[in-house]
Design an enzyme around this catalytic site. Structure first.
Site, short mmCIF file in Angstrom:
data_model
loop_
_atom_site.label_atom_id
_atom_site.label_comp_id
_atom_site.label_asym_id
_atom_site.label_seq_id
_atom_site.Cartn_x
_atom_site.Cartn_y
_atom_site.Cartn_z
N SER A 32 -5.56 5.15 3.48
CA SER A 32 -5.94 6.56 3.55
C SER A 32 -7.34 6.88 3.08
O SER A 32 -7.79 8.02 3.23
CB SER A 32 -4.95 7.40 2.73
N ASN A 38 4.13 -1.51 -1.50
CA ASN A 38 5.55 -1.28 -1.76
C ASN A 38 5.90 -1.73 -3.17
O ASN A 38 6.97 -2.32 -3.43
CB ASN A 38 6.46 -1.97 -0.74
N THR A 94 -7.43 7.46 -2.41
CA THR A 94 -6.59 6.28 -2.61
C THR A 94 -6.12 5.81 -1.23
O THR A 94 -6.23 6.55 -0.23
CB THR A 94 -5.36 6.64 -3.46
N GLY A 95 -5.59 4.61 -1.20
CA GLY A 95 -5.10 4.09 0.08
C GLY A 95 -3.91 3.17 -0.13
O GLY A 95 -3.89 2.40 -1.10
N THR A 96 -2.95 3.31 0.77
CA THR A 96 -1.79 2.41 0.76
C THR A 96 -1.51 2.00 2.20
O THR A 96 -1.20 2.86 3.04
CB THR A 96 -0.53 3.13 0.22
N ARG A 106 -9.84 13.32 -2.61
CA ARG A 106 -9.04 13.49 -3.81
C ARG A 106 -9.97 13.67 -5.02
O ARG A 106 -11.05 13.07 -5.07
CB ARG A 106 -8.16 12.26 -4.06
N PHE A 114 8.93 4.16 7.97
CA PHE A 114 8.93 3.09 6.96
C PHE A 114 10.03 3.30 5.93
O PHE A 114 9.92 2.83 4.80
CB PHE A 114 7.56 3.02 6.30
C1 LIG Z 1 -0.40 7.35 -0.23
C2 LIG Z 1 -1.66 6.96 0.49
N1 LIG Z 1 -1.48 7.13 1.89
C3 LIG Z 1 -2.03 6.24 2.76
O1 LIG Z 1 -2.86 5.42 2.42
C4 LIG Z 1 -1.34 6.17 4.10
C5 LIG Z 1 -2.23 5.64 5.19
N2 LIG Z 1 -0.22 5.26 3.90
C6 LIG Z 1 1.05 5.69 3.89
O2 LIG Z 1 1.37 6.79 4.22
C7 LIG Z 1 2.09 4.68 3.40
C8 LIG Z 1 2.95 4.14 4.56
C9 LIG Z 1 4.03 3.21 4.01
C10 LIG Z 1 3.44 2.06 3.23
C11 LIG Z 1 4.51 1.08 2.72
N3 LIG Z 1 5.62 1.74 2.04
C12 LIG Z 1 6.89 1.69 2.51
O3 LIG Z 1 7.18 1.13 3.55
C13 LIG Z 1 7.92 2.38 1.66
N4 LIG Z 1 9.26 2.29 2.24
C14 LIG Z 1 3.81 0.18 1.73
O4 LIG Z 1 3.92 0.42 0.52
O5 LIG Z 1 3.11 -0.74 2.19
C15 LIG Z 1 -2.76 7.82 -0.07
O6 LIG Z 1 -3.12 8.80 0.55
O7 LIG Z 1 -3.24 7.48 -1.14
#
Ligand SMILES: C[C@@H](NC(=O)[C@@H](C)NC(=O)CCCC[C@H](NC(=O)C[NH3+])C(=O)[O-])C(=O)O
Length: 351
Positions: free
Chosen positions: A62, A329, A301-303, A287, A120
Site C-alpha cells: 500500500s 500474515n 505502510t504496506g502489506t 498516513r 484473502f
Molecule cells: C494494511 C496495508 N494495506 C496494504 O498494503 C494492501 C495493499 N494490502 C492488503 O490489503 C492486505 C491483503 C491481505 C494480505 C495477507 N493477509 C491475509 O491474507 C489475511 N487473511 C498477508 O498478510 O499477506 C496498509 O495500508 O498498510
C-alpha cells in the site's frame, strides 16, 4: 528543532525481535541529507541462505497508494480532476452512490467495501487463487460493489483497497494513459528512482530483491514463498516494487515540496485522526504517525503477501526511513517492525 541521532542499535534490536517472531529477514535504511544509516538482518532467500542487504528491492504494497495519490493530485493541479467532484464524473462505469467524491476515495471515506476481506479470508488458498490472475479495475470494483457500502459517503474513515483501484481507473479514464506511464514519467524518472518499477502484471522482480514468505493461517505449517505474483488484485492500490533508498528519496521529495504544488501538498497533508489516541492519522493517500517523542512523521505502510513495509519521513522531508520484513500474515512481526520508527526518528527504543 534538530532530531536526535537515529538509534541504530535499537533498529538492529527491533530486527532481531522480528526474526524471533518469524520473519526470515529485515532491513532498515535511514537517509538524512548526505548521510545514511543501514541495518540488514537475517536472510533475503531462505533456500539459498542469502543474507539480507539494504539495497534489495521488494513489493511495497500500500505504499503504492501514495504514488497513486501523487499522480492524482498532479492531475488536480493541472485542472483535469476536481477533488470534490463526484468520482462518477471521471469513471467509465458509475459507482453505486453519486455522493462519492474523488476526495472520499483518496481519504478512505467513500464507504466502498474492501473486496480483499473475502478474497484473502483464507490466506494461502486466497493467495494461490489470485497470484497468477490478471484483473481489470472494473472486475475489482464489481467485487466491492457486490456488497453494501460500509458507511454513507464522507461519514467515516474506513480503509479500503477499492478506493485506490477506483483512483487508478480514474487516472486511466481521464488521461487515456496507463498508470504505469504516469508513475514513470511523473515520479520514477524525475526523481531517478532506478530501483522502483510498476511491472503489473509481470510476476517477477528484476535486479537484486528480497524473496517474500507468507505465513499460513495454521502457523505450525511452513512459510510459503510468495515472491512471484501479479499483484493484480491490488494494482494502483499495491503493486509498486521499490527499495529502501528509493522510498526514502520519494517521501523526502514529496514532503519537501518537489512533487506537488503547495496547494495540493497542503490538501494531501491535511490529516484526520483515525485512532482514538489520535496518534495515527490519514490524509490523501498518506498516513501520519505521532511517535513517542512527539514527532509526527508522514508516509505509508504496506502489506502484500510476504512483505511488510514502513516508509515515513519528517514533515520537512529532512530525515526518511524505510523498513521491510520479508514475511506477512504475522501481525506480531508487523507491530514489532513499526518500532523502527521510534528508533529512527526519536533516537530511542520504546521501552
Ligand atoms: C494494511 C496495508 N494495506 C496494504 O498494503 C494492501 C495493499 N494490502 C492488503 O490489503 C492486505 C491483503 C491481505 C494480505 C495477507 N493477509 C491475509 O491474507 C489475511 N487473511 C498477508 O498478510 O499477506 C496498509 O495500508 O498498510
Amino acid at each position: 528543532p534538530a532530531l536526535p541521532a537515529p538509534d541504530v542499535a535499537a533498529v538492529a534490536a527491533v530486527h532481531r525481535t522480528a526474526l524471533s517472531q518469524g520473519a526470515p529477514g529485515a532491513l532498515t535504511r535511514i537517509d538524512e541529507g548526505p548521510r545514511s544509516y543501514r541495518v540488514a538482518t537475517g536472510e533475503a532467500d531462505t533456500a539459498a541462505h542469502t543474507p539480507m542487504d539494504t539495497g534489495r528491492r521488494f513489493r511495497v504494497g500500500s505504499v503504492s497508494k501514495t504514488f497513486t495519490s501523487v499522480v492524482l493530485l498532479q492531475l488536480v493541479a493541472e485542472g483535469k480532476v476536481d477533488l470534490d467532484a463526484p468520482a462518477n464524473r471521471y469513471l467509465p462505469e458509475p459507482l453505486p452512490d453519486e455522493r462519492i467524491t474523488v476526495r472520499h476515495l483518496l481519504s478512505h471515506r467513500s464507504g466502498l467495501y474492501d473486496y480483499t476481506n473475502d478474497m484473502f479470508y483464507n490466506t494461502v488458498p486466497g493467495f494461490e487463487a489470485v497470484r497468477n490472475k490478471v484483473f481489470s479495475y472494473q472486475e475489482l470494483i464489481d467485487l466491492s460493489t457486490a456488497r453494501p457500502l460500509n458507511n454513507t459517503p464522507g461519514a467515516a474513515y474506513s480503509y479500503s483497497n477499492t478506493n485506490f483501484v477506483a483512483l487508478g481507473a480514474i487516472v486511466e479514464h481521464v488521461t487515456g494513459t496507463p498508470v504505469a506511464t504516469h508513475y514513470q514519467e511523473r515520479i520514477f524518472t524525475p526523481l531517478r528512482l532506478k530501483h522502483t518499477s510498476y511491472v503489473h502484471p509481470r510476476t517477477t522482480i528484476s535486479g537484486s530483491y528480497a524473496r517474500g514468505y507468507l505465513r499460513q493461517d495454521d502457523t505450525t505449517l511452513p512459510l510459503v514463498d510468495s515472491t512471484e505474483q501479479t499483484v493484480s488484485w491490488a494494482q494502483s492500490a499495491g503493486a509498486v516494487i521499490s527499495n529502501a533508498k528509493d522510498l526514502n528519496r520519494f517521501f523526502s521529495a514529496l514532503l519537501s515540496g518537489k512533487l506537488l504544488p503547495e496547494e495540493q501538498l497542503r490538501e494531501m497533508t491535511t490529516m484526520v485522526p483515525v485512532t482514538a489516541d489520535g496518534k495515527q492519522s490519514y490524509g490523501l493517500g498518506l498516513r501520519g504517525r505521532t511517535l513517542s517523542c512527539g514527532t509526527t512523521v508522514y508516509g505509508h505502510t504496506g502489506t502484500v503477501q510476504g512483505y511488510y513495509t514502513y516508509a515515513f519521513t519528517t514533515s520537512d522531508g529532512r530525515r526518511s526511513m524505510a523498513s521491510l520484513a520479508n514475511t506477512s500474515n504475522n501481525g506480531t512481526v508487523n507491530t514489532t517492525l513499526g518500532a523502527t520508527l521510534d528508533a529512527s526518528f526519536c533516537g530511542t527504543d520504546p521501552a
